[in-house]
Design a protein around this motif. Sequence first.
Motif, short mmCIF file in Angstrom:
data_model
loop_
_atom_site.label_atom_id
_atom_site.label_comp_id
_atom_site.label_asym_id
_atom_site.label_seq_id
_atom_site.Cartn_x
_atom_site.Cartn_y
_atom_site.Cartn_z
N ALA A 106 0.83 -1.21 0.00
CA ALA A 106 0.00 0.00 0.00
C ALA A 106 0.86 1.25 0.00
CB ALA A 106 -0.94 -0.01 1.21
N GLU A 107 1.92 1.25 0.81
CA GLU A 107 2.77 2.43 0.92
C GLU A 107 3.56 2.65 -0.37
OE1 GLU A 107 2.45 4.53 3.31
OE2 GLU A 107 4.02 5.87 2.60
N PHE A 165 2.72 1.83 -3.48
CA PHE A 165 1.84 2.36 -4.53
C PHE A 165 1.36 3.78 -4.18
CE2 PHE A 165 1.87 -1.94 -6.11
CZ PHE A 165 1.72 -1.78 -7.48
N ALA A 166 1.13 4.03 -2.88
CA ALA A 166 0.70 5.37 -2.49
C ALA A 166 1.80 6.39 -2.78
CB ALA A 166 0.33 5.40 -1.00
N GLN A 167 3.05 6.00 -2.50
CA GLN A 167 4.16 6.92 -2.80
C GLN A 167 4.28 7.14 -4.30
OE1 GLN A 167 7.86 5.91 -0.88
NE2 GLN A 167 6.96 5.90 1.16
N MET A 194 1.81 7.03 -6.37
CA MET A 194 0.67 7.87 -6.77
C MET A 194 0.96 9.34 -6.48
SD MET A 194 -3.31 7.54 -5.62
CE MET A 194 -3.70 6.01 -6.45
N ARG A 195 1.59 9.61 -5.33
CA ARG A 195 1.91 11.00 -5.01
C ARG A 195 2.90 11.59 -6.00
NH1 ARG A 195 3.44 9.52 0.35
NH2 ARG A 195 1.57 9.03 1.54
N ILE A 236 10.62 -0.69 1.77
CA ILE A 236 9.76 -0.41 2.92
C ILE A 236 9.70 -1.64 3.83
CG2 ILE A 236 7.38 0.08 3.61
CD1 ILE A 236 7.24 1.71 0.89
N GLY A 244 12.92 -2.04 5.67
CA GLY A 244 12.99 -1.05 6.74
C GLY A 244 12.19 -1.51 7.94
N ARG A 277 13.49 -2.61 11.84
CA ARG A 277 12.96 -2.10 13.10
C ARG A 277 12.53 -3.22 14.02
NH1 ARG A 277 11.69 2.48 10.70
NH2 ARG A 277 9.93 1.68 9.54
N VAL A 317 -4.46 2.19 -1.07
CA VAL A 317 -3.44 2.98 -1.78
C VAL A 317 -3.95 4.40 -1.99
CG1 VAL A 317 -2.25 3.29 -3.98
CG2 VAL A 317 -2.37 1.02 -2.93
N ARG A 335 -4.21 6.40 1.26
CA ARG A 335 -2.89 6.85 1.75
C ARG A 335 -2.34 7.98 0.92
NH1 ARG A 335 1.02 2.41 4.33
NH2 ARG A 335 -0.55 1.03 5.19
N ALA A 336 -2.51 7.87 -0.41
CA ALA A 336 -1.94 8.89 -1.29
C ALA A 336 -2.62 10.23 -1.07
CB ALA A 336 -2.05 8.46 -2.74
N ALA A 378 -4.09 11.28 1.78
CA ALA A 378 -3.69 11.86 3.06
C ALA A 378 -2.38 12.60 2.84
CB ALA A 378 -3.51 10.75 4.10
N PRO A 379 -2.20 13.78 3.49
CA PRO A 379 -0.98 14.56 3.26
C PRO A 379 0.27 13.76 3.54
CG PRO A 379 -2.49 15.71 4.76
CD PRO A 379 -3.10 14.38 4.47
N GLN A 380 0.27 13.06 4.65
CA GLN A 380 1.37 12.16 4.97
C GLN A 380 0.78 11.05 5.80
OE1 GLN A 380 4.41 12.14 3.94
NE2 GLN A 380 4.52 14.15 3.02
N LYS A 381 1.45 9.91 5.78
CA LYS A 381 1.00 8.82 6.63
C LYS A 381 1.12 9.28 8.08
CE LYS A 381 2.02 4.07 7.78
NZ LYS A 381 3.01 3.01 7.65
N PHE A 430 11.65 8.56 7.77
CA PHE A 430 10.70 7.50 8.07
C PHE A 430 10.66 6.53 6.90
CE2 PHE A 430 6.08 6.14 8.36
CZ PHE A 430 6.25 5.39 9.52
N GLU A 431 10.72 5.26 7.20
CA GLU A 431 10.64 4.23 6.17
C GLU A 431 11.63 4.50 5.03
OE1 GLU A 431 6.49 3.79 5.20
OE2 GLU A 431 6.23 2.36 6.85
#
Lengths: 159, 249
Positions: free
Chosen positions: A44-45, A47-49, A51-52, A71, A74, A78, B23, B26-27, B29-32, B216-217
Amino acid sequence: MVIVAATVSATQELEAVYRQEGDRLWRALVAFSRDPEVASDAVAEAFAQAMRRGSAISDLPAWVWRAGFRIAAGELTRRPMTFDRIPERGYLPATADLDLLHALAQLPDKQRAAVILFYYADAPVREISRRTGMSQLSVRANLSRGRKRLKELLGDTDA
Amino acid sequence: MPDLRERFRSLDRLPAPDMWSEVADRAEAPQKTNWAFAAGAAAVVVLLAVLVGLQLRSGALVGGPGPSETASPATSAAPTRSAEASPSVEPSVEPSPSSDLAPFTCDLPIMLDAAGSDFHPLVAQDIRVGTHDGYDRIVFEYDGGTPTLELDVAQPPYVQNPSGLPLTVAGSPVYRITLHGATRYDMENGEQPYQGPTNFEPGFAQIVQFVEFGDFEATHNWYLGVNGGECVRVFQLTDPSRIVIDVQH
């Protein structure tokens, strides 16, 4: 407006990539992290990144695979993958080859990523290099060591 | 026994969830946002405010630096990562521009591919700013490669990642610098090689404020507030590995 049109088509393009790669990436990341939650979060992260970023990415499939593995790696850094964290029975479907997943878990991150991309994602060395950020030389070395170790762990003697 | 490729095929039997709607959420939202972190940070803010209030009321400002050590007014909230402005700026050791450097461009976003990086995030060894004849310069120094860089115009509201806490950035326009596969924390060795400021307000001709807003990440984020300038130049240097961002005067 041109920008809006570009964003829409970038999103559609990304969804097409998701439909084509999403499931396979998720399964590869389950194999990598042995944790469906880590895999879901990383997919999810990633694809979301993407998309942004809109249309700024030239090779979307390679980008999301790379981001997904980064991701997930990472996340594992942790909270390291230990045998305490082997998912309870039922957490992973019974159809999963748990022997394979447990054997994979004993490989270092780079070997594990290289082996999964080679055997599961059918990626050639050059593509594995693009998807992990490792050099092709490093991919070859990790692939060779990972394959050898995996066969030992799985008790395959005719390597 | 079946060969490895066949065994890996068994992974196809795992029922993958459809993450597409997640997806999009999340996209958008300004940031996770990590709500637990945000709530914790908010609690610290309230606690600090109370303590400061008590100290002021009692006039107890003797002994010790006290609350003046917290973040400068330009960056709000989050005392957990009290970014302190650094007026002192070391002279840059990077080369002066020569004909083989890329030209300045106003065409954003700028993407710079990673170079020689490995699988794990690259750890910042040094971060510095400097001013030169005709441009201001930011340098990220790494060991053994440089991460992927993305530079684009940022739109308010400016927030910290992943807390989602608001952040004020001086200067206009404000750029967002994203380093993919980079961090300040060496997780493997538990080290943090760069101990310098994460908020620069050097008062240069162009760089008004340069402030970290996320790590982060394996994604390292900075905001760069400039003084009207729009043309930048981004390039890599080796030995040691560096990413250089020049803002034209």
